[in-house]
Design a protein around this motif. Structure first.
Motif: not given
Length: 151
Positions: A125-134
């Protein structure tokens, strides 16, 4: 664009709930948490540091995730913290026959394998957040560059 903002808000909200509860619970039961950490074969020697560093870090991450300007950093730190927790649990399952437990909240109802899966989910979930935020930030920069070229 709205979907990305919604998802980063949702993901950060979930992580805030988990880290806020976990951080406060560890601080509230600091002696118990420190005692369990001191019995860990992997990190026991650092229990005095870990018993403060983990809950304070969890609460700092909550603040970073809550403030949109710092959300990317919050996701990155969430990912690193959850990755460390996940690797620690994996190590404990693989190499420690007598598993201590100091889990609170929802995880106190989980066995170690379920806790591992829960942590993997939060890490992703945190990784997905990083990708979306990027991606959201890149879209914003492209839009600003196009606007500045027209001006």
């Amino acid at each position: 664009m709205r979907t990305k903002e919604f998802l980063t808000g949702l993901f950060s909200g979930i992580l805030i709930l988990v880290f806020f509860y976990s951080g406060l619970d560890k601080l509230w039961h600091l002696n118990s948490f420190g005692n369990i950490v001191s019995k860990s074969p992997l990190i026991g020697h650092y229990s005095e540091l870990i018993m403060w560093l983990v809950p304070v870090s969890e609460l700092v991450i909550c603040i970073l995730l809550f403030i949109p300007k710092f959300r990317f950093v919050g996701f990155c730190l969430s990912f690193l913290m959850m990755l460390c927790f996940t690797l620690y649990i994996g190590y404990m399952i693989a190499y420690v026959p007598q598993l201590p437990c100091n889990c609170g909240g929802i995880t106190k109802y989980m066995n170690w394998h379920q806790h591992l899966y829960f942590n993997v989910g939060l890490t992703l979930l945190a990784l997905w957040g990083i990708l979306i935020e990027t991606k959201r930030r890149m879209d914003y920069r492209i839009k600003n560059d196009e606007y500045n070229r027209k001006s």
